[in-house]
Write a protein that holds these residues in place. Structure first.
Motif, PDB file in Angstrom:
ATOM      1  N   ALA A   1      52.641  47.658  35.214  1.00 21.09           N
ATOM      2  CA  ALA A   1      52.221  48.550  36.307  1.00 21.09           C
ATOM      3  C   ALA A   1      50.700  48.512  36.461  1.00 21.09           C
ATOM      4  O   ALA A   1      50.173  48.486  37.583  1.00 21.09           O
ATOM      5  CB  ALA A   1      52.692  49.974  36.021  1.00 21.09           C
ATOM      6  N   TYR A   2      49.985  48.488  35.339  1.00 16.81           N
ATOM      7  CA  TYR A   2      48.522  48.397  35.403  1.00 16.81           C
ATOM      8  C   TYR A   2      48.087  47.070  36.018  1.00 16.81           C
ATOM      9  O   TYR A   2      47.146  47.024  36.831  1.00 16.81           O
ATOM     10  CB  TYR A   2      47.932  48.545  33.997  1.00 16.81           C
ATOM     11  N   ASP A   3      48.772  46.004  35.671  1.00 18.33           N
ATOM     12  CA  ASP A   3      48.470  44.693  36.247  1.00 18.33           C
ATOM     13  C   ASP A   3      48.636  44.707  37.765  1.00 18.33           C
ATOM     14  O   ASP A   3      47.814  44.171  38.501  1.00 18.33           O
ATOM     15  CB  ASP A   3      49.390  43.640  35.621  1.00 18.33           C
ATOM     16  N   ARG A   4      49.715  45.332  38.250  1.00 16.55           N
ATOM     17  CA  ARG A   4      49.927  45.427  39.704  1.00 16.55           C
ATOM     18  C   ARG A   4      48.862  46.303  40.361  1.00 16.55           C
ATOM     19  O   ARG A   4      48.433  46.034  41.484  1.00 16.55           O
ATOM     20  CB  ARG A   4      51.316  46.001  39.990  1.00 16.55           C
ATOM     21  N   TYR A   5      48.434  47.335  39.648  1.00 19.56           N
ATOM     22  CA  TYR A   5      47.364  48.195  40.179  1.00 19.56           C
ATOM     23  C   TYR A   5      46.077  47.396  40.381  1.00 19.56           C
ATOM     24  O   TYR A   5      45.428  47.473  41.435  1.00 19.56           O
ATOM     25  CB  TYR A   5      47.113  49.368  39.234  1.00 19.56           C
ATOM     26  N   VAL A   6      45.717  46.612  39.367  1.00 17.44           N
ATOM     27  CA  VAL A   6      44.487  45.809  39.462  1.00 17.44           C
ATOM     28  C   VAL A   6      44.616  44.778  40.577  1.00 17.44           C
ATOM     29  O   VAL A   6      43.678  44.576  41.368  1.00 17.44           O
ATOM     30  CB  VAL A   6      44.175  45.118  38.119  1.00 17.44           C
ATOM     31  N   ALA A   7      45.780  44.133  40.683  1.00 21.18           N
ATOM     32  CA  ALA A   7      45.979  43.089  41.694  1.00 21.18           C
ATOM     33  C   ALA A   7      45.882  43.640  43.110  1.00 21.18           C
ATOM     34  O   ALA A   7      45.357  42.970  44.013  1.00 21.18           O
ATOM     35  CB  ALA A   7      47.334  42.412  41.480  1.00 21.18           C
ATOM     36  N   ILE A   8      46.379  44.859  43.326  1.00 20.49           N
ATOM     37  CA  ILE A   8      46.389  45.431  44.676  1.00 20.49           C
ATOM     38  C   ILE A   8      45.101  46.193  44.978  1.00 20.49           C
ATOM     39  O   ILE A   8      44.568  46.127  46.081  1.00 20.49           O
ATOM     40  CB  ILE A   8      47.615  46.355  44.842  1.00 20.49           C
ATOM     41  N   ARG A   9      44.599  46.899  43.971  1.00 22.45           N
ATOM     42  CA  ARG A   9      43.400  47.722  44.189  1.00 22.45           C
ATOM     43  C   ARG A   9      42.121  46.893  44.158  1.00 22.45           C
ATOM     44  O   ARG A   9      41.170  47.166  44.908  1.00 22.45           O
ATOM     45  CB  ARG A   9      43.338  48.791  43.097  1.00 22.45           C
ATOM     46  N   HIS A  10      42.086  45.869  43.296  1.00 23.26           N
ATOM     47  CA  HIS A  10      40.883  45.053  43.153  1.00 23.26           C
ATOM     48  C   HIS A  10      41.249  43.562  43.239  1.00 23.26           C
ATOM     49  O   HIS A  10      41.063  42.815  42.263  1.00 23.26           O
ATOM     50  CB  HIS A  10      40.183  45.338  41.821  1.00 23.26           C
ATOM     51  N   PRO A  11      41.763  43.106  44.356  1.00 24.47           N
ATOM     52  CA  PRO A  11      42.240  41.717  44.447  1.00 24.47           C
ATOM     53  C   PRO A  11      41.142  40.678  44.231  1.00 24.47           C
ATOM     54  O   PRO A  11      41.400  39.615  43.662  1.00 24.47           O
ATOM     55  CB  PRO A  11      42.815  41.634  45.867  1.00 24.47           C
TER      56      PRO A  11
END
Length: 317
Positions: free
Chosen positions: A119-129
């Motif tokens: 979930a953290y990985d998806r957060y970083v990918a979407i929030r800070h692409p």
């Protein structure tokens, strides 16, 4: 007397299996088919990730780690379950029961923490692409996987030492298919209030804490998705998270119900069914969900499966 009863126990007996031979055969066949599907599905995901360089990213590294963990924790339980279903006396030695519980809880806890990491990985990918590769380095990804395993096994060690240091007396039958915490606490002939609190705290650390972290990640993800102007961009961002959310709801829902409630509400039949859901259901659904909802994984699987076929055709010519 409690000390003596505790020391003379050499084996425990599983009582949840069907007693009629025809039902035992159906149980064995059903679990065998499901386990074969779990092994095949997760191995295919690992082969797809390994064989396609486009999937050599942290997101798929975590997915591969999740497949390895789920293969391992089903292997800690299912083969013994299958063997017991065919035996007249469905027993397990006291030491083997402790070892099974240690690996099952340790790998199950690591599974929960890995879902939080994803979930953290998806957060970083979407929030800070634009900064994704700078933040989610391979070193950090490996550290997060190792940390998930360490925390899971430390919690498992504490629980196993705690429970198996208690005095067991009376009937030594477990109303379950394998060695788990709630049914074993029912065999203890001492006051278990303090130990139930310790089990609840361990369950909170392994289940509730990762779940809260996942919820926090998805709150931030939802905010980031709403800021995406294009409908296609929002749909793509959501599709990368929806598969993960399905697995999270299934995993944490079942585990939370079993481990985060007082033992007074323990129901053998209900817990046996739920244990089969989170032991077999999540590992078999993971490959299906991630494959059906992920075009990159489907493409890599087709590539991995087509290559041996094409090589065989070319060699025949």
């Amino acid at each position: 007397m409690a000390w003596w009863n505790h020391t003379v126990i050499t084996e425990l007996m599983f009582l949840a299996f069907p007693s009629r031979p025809e039902l035992q055969a159906l149980f064995f066949l059903g679990i065998t088919i499901i386990y074969a599907a779990i092994v095949t599905g997760n191995l295919l995901i690992l082969a797809a990730i390994q064989g396609d360089s486009r999937l050599h990213t942290p997101m798929y590294f975590f997915l591969g780690a999740l497949s390895v963990v789920e293969l391992s924790y089903t292997a800690a339980v299912v083969p013994q379950m299958l063997a017991s279903s065919l035996q007249t006396r469905k027993t397990i030695s006291f030491g083997a029961c402790g070892a099974q519980m240690f690996f099952f809880i340790g790998l199950g806890g690591a599974d929960c923490f890995l879902l939080a990491v994803m979930a953290y990985d998806r957060y970083v990918a979407i929030r800070h692409p634009l900064h994704y590769t700078l933040i989610m380095t391979w070193q950090l990804s490996l550290c997060l996987v190792v940390a998930s395993l360490l925390v899971g096994f430390l919690l498992a060690l504490d629980l196993v030492v705690l429970i198996f240091s208690l005095p067991f007396c009376g009937a030594h039958g477990i109303q379950h298919f394998f060695c788990d915490v709630p049914p074993l606490l029912w065999l203890v002939c001492a006051k278990t209030e303090t130990h139930e609190i310790a089990v609840f705290l361990a369950g909170t650390a392994a289940i509730l804490v990762p779940f809260v972290l996942i919820c926090a990640s998805y709150i931030f993800i939802a905010g980031a998705v709403l800021q995406i102007r294009s409908t296609r961009g929002r749909r793509r961002a959501f599709s990368t998270c929806s598969s993960h959310l399905v697995v999270v709801v299934l995993q944490y829902g079942c585990c939370g119900f079993v481990y985060l409630r007082p033992s007074s509400s323990f129901s053998p039949e209900q817990d046996q069914l739920l244990s089969l859901v989170y032991t077999l259901g999540t590992p078999i659904l993971n490959p299906i969900i991630y494959t059906l909802r992920n075009g990159e994984v489907k493409g890599a699987l087709r590539k991995a499966l087509w290559k041996p076929v094409s090589l065989g055709v070319s060699e025949s010519h």
